[in-house]
Scaffold this motif. Structure first.
Motif, mmCIF file in Angstrom:
data_model
loop_
_atom_site.group_PDB
_atom_site.id
_atom_site.type_symbol
_atom_site.label_atom_id
_atom_site.label_comp_id
_atom_site.label_asym_id
_atom_site.label_seq_id
_atom_site.Cartn_x
_atom_site.Cartn_y
_atom_site.Cartn_z
ATOM 1 N N LEU A 732 38.027 36.081 30.561
ATOM 2 C CA LEU A 732 36.730 35.686 31.108
ATOM 3 C C LEU A 732 35.616 36.188 30.216
ATOM 4 N N GLN A 733 34.677 35.299 29.866
ATOM 5 C CA GLN A 733 33.496 35.681 29.101
ATOM 6 C C GLN A 733 32.262 35.046 29.731
ATOM 7 N N SER A 734 31.150 35.755 29.642
ATOM 8 C CA SER A 734 29.925 35.222 30.253
ATOM 9 C C SER A 734 28.669 35.665 29.506
ATOM 10 N N HIS A 735 28.825 36.194 28.294
ATOM 11 C CA HIS A 735 27.690 36.772 27.571
ATOM 12 C C HIS A 735 26.691 35.738 27.086
ATOM 13 N N THR A 736 27.082 34.460 27.033
ATOM 14 C CA THR A 736 26.157 33.423 26.575
ATOM 15 C C THR A 736 25.392 32.765 27.725
ATOM 16 N N GLY A 737 25.649 33.232 28.958
ATOM 17 C CA GLY A 737 25.031 32.611 30.120
ATOM 18 C C GLY A 737 25.911 31.559 30.758
ATOM 19 N N VAL A 738 27.046 31.282 30.133
ATOM 20 C CA VAL A 738 28.021 30.332 30.650
ATOM 21 C C VAL A 738 29.302 31.097 30.962
ATOM 22 N N ILE A 739 29.908 30.824 32.121
ATOM 23 C CA ILE A 739 31.162 31.475 32.477
ATOM 24 C C ILE A 739 32.300 30.707 31.821
ATOM 25 N N GLN A 740 32.920 31.332 30.840
ATOM 26 C CA GLN A 740 34.034 30.720 30.120
ATOM 27 C C GLN A 740 35.349 31.237 30.697
ATOM 28 N N MET A 741 36.127 30.345 31.251
ATOM 29 C CA MET A 741 37.392 30.728 31.867
ATOM 30 C C MET A 741 38.544 30.556 30.882
ATOM 31 N N LEU A 742 39.326 31.609 30.744
ATOM 32 C CA LEU A 742 40.487 31.658 29.837
ATOM 33 C C LEU A 742 40.085 31.287 28.410
ATOM 34 N N PRO A 743 39.034 31.880 27.880
ATOM 35 C CA PRO A 743 38.550 31.493 26.549
ATOM 36 C C PRO A 743 39.473 31.909 25.408
ATOM 37 N N PRO A 746 46.270 34.086 25.366
ATOM 38 C CA PRO A 746 47.325 34.054 24.353
ATOM 39 C C PRO A 746 48.530 33.249 24.826
ATOM 40 N N SER A 747 49.283 32.732 23.890
ATOM 41 C CA SER A 747 50.486 31.969 24.236
ATOM 42 C C SER A 747 51.524 32.851 24.918
ATOM 43 N N ALA A 748 51.414 34.177 24.744
ATOM 44 C CA ALA A 748 52.355 35.100 25.382
ATOM 45 C C ALA A 748 52.107 35.240 26.877
ATOM 46 N N TRP A 749 50.978 34.729 27.369
ATOM 47 C CA TRP A 749 50.666 34.781 28.798
ATOM 48 C C TRP A 749 50.568 33.346 29.353
ATOM 49 N N PRO A 750 51.648 32.585 29.375
ATOM 50 C CA PRO A 750 51.546 31.177 29.778
ATOM 51 C C PRO A 750 51.266 30.978 31.264
ATOM 52 N N GLN A 751 51.632 31.974 32.082
ATOM 53 C CA GLN A 751 51.458 31.831 33.524
ATOM 54 C C GLN A 751 50.975 33.137 34.118
ATOM 55 N N GLY A 752 49.926 33.047 34.925
ATOM 56 C CA GLY A 752 49.403 34.272 35.507
ATOM 57 C C GLY A 752 48.354 34.021 36.560
ATOM 58 N N ASP A 753 47.947 35.090 37.194
ATOM 59 C CA ASP A 753 46.911 35.067 38.219
ATOM 60 C C ASP A 753 46.065 36.320 38.059
ATOM 61 N N ILE A 754 44.781 36.168 38.195
ATOM 62 C CA ILE A 754 43.892 37.325 38.224
ATOM 63 C C ILE A 754 42.793 37.052 39.228
ATOM 64 N N SER A 755 42.442 38.057 39.985
ATOM 65 C CA SER A 755 41.360 37.915 40.958
ATOM 66 C C SER A 755 40.445 39.124 40.866
ATOM 67 N N GLY A 756 39.163 38.892 41.095
ATOM 68 C CA GLY A 756 38.212 39.986 41.209
ATOM 69 C C GLY A 756 37.421 40.321 39.971
ATOM 70 N N LEU A 757 37.649 39.629 38.847
ATOM 71 C CA LEU A 757 36.826 39.894 37.671
ATOM 72 C C LEU A 757 35.390 39.461 37.952
ATOM 73 N N MET A 758 34.441 40.139 37.279
ATOM 74 C CA MET A 758 33.050 39.812 37.476
ATOM 75 C C MET A 758 32.467 39.131 36.238
ATOM 76 N N ALA A 759 31.663 38.123 36.485
ATOM 77 C CA ALA A 759 30.903 37.454 35.424
ATOM 78 C C ALA A 759 29.431 37.785 35.608
ATOM 79 N N ARG A 760 28.705 37.754 34.509
ATOM 80 C CA ARG A 760 27.263 38.005 34.573
ATOM 81 C C ARG A 760 26.606 36.975 35.486
ATOM 82 N N GLY A 761 25.600 37.446 36.205
ATOM 83 C CA GLY A 761 24.965 36.590 37.198
ATOM 84 C C GLY A 761 25.393 36.923 38.610
ATOM 85 N N GLY A 762 26.371 37.846 38.737
ATOM 86 C CA GLY A 762 26.835 38.242 40.066
ATOM 87 C C GLY A 762 27.892 37.329 40.630
#
Length: 830
Positions: A732-743, A746-762
């Motif tokens: 997750l990245q958000s430093h440009t003002g846009v929330i970029q998901m899975l930017p 890596p190919s080593a993480w083909p399947q996963g789940d994550i919850s609770g990360l924060m992006a700028r803007g709240g």
């Protein structure tokens, strides 16, 4: 409406399935071992931001090495440090800007140094000795459960199972130890206390020990030894150095006998014993004499012990877990293990780490490392306490590496990179509060050393908020000592806390601190004769270049890091003034000054230049790559500035992947910002290289110790935190003002789940991906406002009202006005 319900049901069921998998692998969130720790970097850390302990898990002798987070040598910063410093500034600039004599500049700059910082002290040790008279133990086990912040040791002797459970409670502000035997009356032990500091041990009643002492008046850094002077000085000639400290121990048991004397505590024929430990110092603020104006540490420990021991152990345990989990449980991170029964799960953590370092497939170890970093931050940095230092709060040496202080040319800032993005914003507060203290001492240093407005801090500080360039007035190398950008960099954390939380009251409160740092920078900048504003003297931590005569030099003009940090500070203050709708004239001044800053340049190899000219580095693989500040943690270098974006990548290719632990951690973040997840992942595997040496290694020794502490080596906690932030940045990245998901997935993480990360803007973000493709996401808007999401696949909201559109560059964009407190669900558009 039915479609919305179904989508929400699918997301909740998926989350429930993940939770089931999580429960099946409770061991996933434990470090566990089949033998006691034989060295400090095998012991397990517990802490509550105030008191810390390293638990060794010994059998006949258990060792708990203790720390108290405010226990430093020394006292408040003196009013006058080096009154002659300013007289050298003009000659230094003359040597740099007119004569181009870097050697002369270096020599003169040394005269602009002050005193070294003080050192973080070890509190003491608790030893628990059990005499089993020869029989060998069986079924040995010790662990650190990071899901509950509890350490356990157990073993069996002569058919009796002995267990020790330990945790550092934040609600009780105490360390708790429960010792039990499986058979009635079989628990007997002697408990003693000691310290590397000067102490007095005394008994109180029949079940309490008090350990009192006073910290040294001064401790030199481990790398500095003055001939003819001891490095540790207890005598306080100023009357304002050397804080008092105390730790107090109390034992309670429903059966058995407890006695105490000046040698320790003695327990016989018990079945269960609970030991309570409280610690305090007389530290009363960065500007107060710790003796005459200090707190009453004896009254504090007395009160804490009596309050804790009045409560039943299960009540204390439950309160501790609830307090810890309200932070820790905010983020869940799962990676699919493609092996049905991965043999790595059965290995003790040290052996598991060794196997991983030799190439074993173990995604569970990677998520464990991520969550362990969050555990460490919760354990060493709590509101109301001091910031985490180079070793968090854990230190066992009287002269620890680099004084275990605040090294603010990268390391202190790195400690807090994961705070906001991994949903631990409260843990950021100690640093944010410390910055205000530093601005006070820094104002005096700006006036005394440079005769300028605002406030300044250099590369080292401590609990007393030291702001001067260190070096014992001339013995420090200017390449690290005379770097005045520490305060400017720290101000980035003030802005980051606002932009993640959108707490406008906080921003209004800290805006003057940011503005004063900008005022220093305005006054510090000088014209270069070509229409640009430059810094002089200027260094780039901690790298050097060869001059035309082939001599190594550190002092020059307008290093890229200097200018990038000032650009970042000016930009953040400009944006802060807009948010607050205030200070328009100052904003206009900053806009003009920013436009005149010396620009970044690209070298003959396509790399971003580190200095204002294309000098040759003395070390092509130097651990610092400071000129990439604008890529991370800054936001100046993005794909919107493609030439510099490519130059940053070329710089990293030339620098290589080697380095200390923290250096490799920073590189993970850089490669994530370069959108190269596979390269970032390669560095994760290098960061998790098994290491056992404690010898200082400045180039390629970086890795991870058996207890998963980061190895510089020696231990520095910043690498743990950089690893966590790097993993988050890959997802997750958000430093440009846009929330970029899975930017940078890596190919080593083909399947996963994550919850609770924060992006700028709240915005709180949860994501699910399959075959390296985002399939579902949930966005909780905490503050409302515009939300812009960038993904590699098109999305459709659960209610069908929002559909992403193709971005003109690449990927897809969905933009909408969010409502505070509302969650938005999206699925991959079919």
């Amino acid at each position: 409406m039915k479609q919305l319900f179904n989508s929400m049901l699918i997301f909740c069921c998926c989350t429930a399935n993940v939770a089931c998998l999580y429960a099946q692998h409770a061991q996933a969130l434990k470090l566990w071992y089949s033998r006691p720790a034989s060295q400090w970097v095998e012991a397990l850390p517990i802490g509550n931001g105030h008191i810390g302990a390293m638990v060794f898990g010994g059998i006949e002798t258990e060792l708990l090495q203790l720390n108290e987070s405010t226990l430093y040598s020394g006292g408040p910063v003196k009013d006058s440090i080096n009154p002659a410093a300013f007289s050298y500034l003009a000659p230094v600039r003359e040597a740099l800007l007119k004569e181009r004599d870097y050697s002369k500049a270096d020599s003169l700059t040394k005269h602009m140094q002050g005193l070294f910082t003080e050192s973080y002290m070890p509190l003491g040790d608790i030893m628990i000795h059990q005499n089993f008279n020869g029989p060998k133990p069986t079924a040995y086990y010790r662990d650190l459960d990071i899901q509950h912040a509890i350490s356990t040791t157990s073993f069996t002797v002569n058919g009796v199972k002995y267990s020790r459970e330990m945790f550092a409670s934040a609600p009780a502000n105490a360390l708790l130890i429960k010792l039990t035997a499986s058979r009635k009356g079989k628990l007997s032990f002697d408990l003693s206390a000691k310290s590397l500091l000067h102490i007095n041990v005394s008994a109180k009643g029949n079940n309490e020990l008090m350990v009192s002492g006073k910290a040294p008046a001064h401790v030199d850094p481990n790398y500095h030894n003055t001939p003819g002077r001891p490095p540790v000085i207890y005598e306080d000639t100023s009357g304002c150095n050397g804080m008092r400290f105390r730790y107090q121990i109390k034992a309670l048991s429903k059966d058995g006998r407890i006695a105490v004397d000046n040698s320790g505590m003695h327990v016989a024929d018990a079945t269960e014993v609970v030991v309570y430990v409280a610690a305090a110092t007389s530290f009363n603020g960065f500007d107060k004499c710790p003796d005459s104006d200090g707190k009453n540490e004896k009254a504090i420990t007395d009160s804490l012990i009596q309050s804790a021991s009045a409560m039943a152990y299960p009540v204390l345990r439950t309160a501790h877990i609830a307090d810890y989990k309200k932070y820790f449980d905010r983020v869940s991170f799962q990676l699919k293990d493609t092996l049905a029964d991965n043999p790595q799960w059965a290995l003790p953590s040290n052996e598991r780490l060794k196997a991983y370092a030799t190439g074993a497939y173990d995604p569970g170890l990677e998520t464990l490392y991520f969550q362990y970093g969050r555990y460490l931050l919760i354990s060493c940095s709590r509101p109301g306490g001091p910031p985490a230092n180079l070793q968090g709060i854990w230190n066992n040496e009287l002269r620890p590496p680099w004084s275990s202080n605040y090294t603010i040319n990268i390391n202190t800032e790195m400690n807090y990179w994961p705070a906001e993005v991994t949903n631990l914003s409260e843990m950021h507060q100690p640093l944010l509060s410390f910055i205000k203290n530093l601005s006070v001492t820094g104002t005096n240093i700006a006036k005394e050393f440079y005769h300028v407005r605002g406030w300044v801090a250099h590369h080292n500080s401590d609990i007393w908020a030291v702001a001067n360039p260190v070096g014992n007035k001339g013995s420090g190398d200017p390449v690290w000592a005379n770097w005045p950008m520490g305060g400017n960099w720290l101000c980035r954390h003030l802005w980051e806390h606002y932009i993640f939380t959108r707490d406008s009251a906080f921003l209004r409160n800290v805006y003057p601190v940011m503005k004063q740092a900008a005022l220093f920078s305005i006054d510090w900048l000088v014209e270069d004769g070509n229409g640009h504003l430059v810094t002089a003297p200027s260094t780039t931590p901690e790298n050097k270049f060869f001059d035309s005569a082939g001599k190594a030099q550190g002092v020059s003009v307008a290093t890229t890091m200097d200018i990038s940090i000032i650009w970042d500070l000016f930009t953040n203050v400009i944006e802060a003034s807009k948010v607050l709708r205030d200070d328009n004239n100052f904003r206009d001044t900053l806009l003009v000054k920013r436009s005149k800053l010396y620009p970044m340049h690209i070298g003959s190899k396509g790399q971003l230049l580190e200095w204002y000219k294309e000098f040759t580095e003395t070390d092509m693989q130097h651990r610092h790559v400071s000129h990439l500040f604008g890529l991370y943690p800054g936001r100046q270098i993005t794909p919107n500035e493609m030439a510099f974006f490519k130059a940053a990548k070329k710089t990293l290719e030339i620098r290589g992947d080697g380095g200390t632990g923290w250096s490799r951690g920073w590189k993970i973040n850089w490669w994530a910002r370069l959108l190269d997840g596979d390269h970032a992942y390669k560095l994760i595997r290098q960061l998790l290289k098994y290491t056992s040496t404690g010898e200082i290694e400045m180039h390629n020794g970086g890795g991870t110790y058996p207890n998963f502490f980061d190895a510089h080596p020696p231990f520095q906690i910043d690498g743990n935190f950089a690893g966590v932030s790097g993993m988050a940045e890959m997802l997750l990245q958000s430093h440009t003002g846009v929330i970029q998901m899975l930017p940078a997935l890596p190919s080593a993480w083909p399947q996963g789940d994550i919850s609770g990360l924060m992006a700028r803007g709240g915005f709180e973000i949860s994501m699910r991906w399959r075959h390296c493709t985002l399939t579902e996401t949930k966005i909780l808007s905490k503050k409302g406002g515009e939300c812009i999401i960038h993904t590699s696949v098109p999305l459709r909201s659960a209610d069908g009202r929002l559909v992403s559109v193709a971005d003109k560059e690449d990927g897809y964009i969905v933009k909408f006005q969010s409502v505070a407190g509302k969650s938005y669900f999206f699925n991959k558009k079919q």
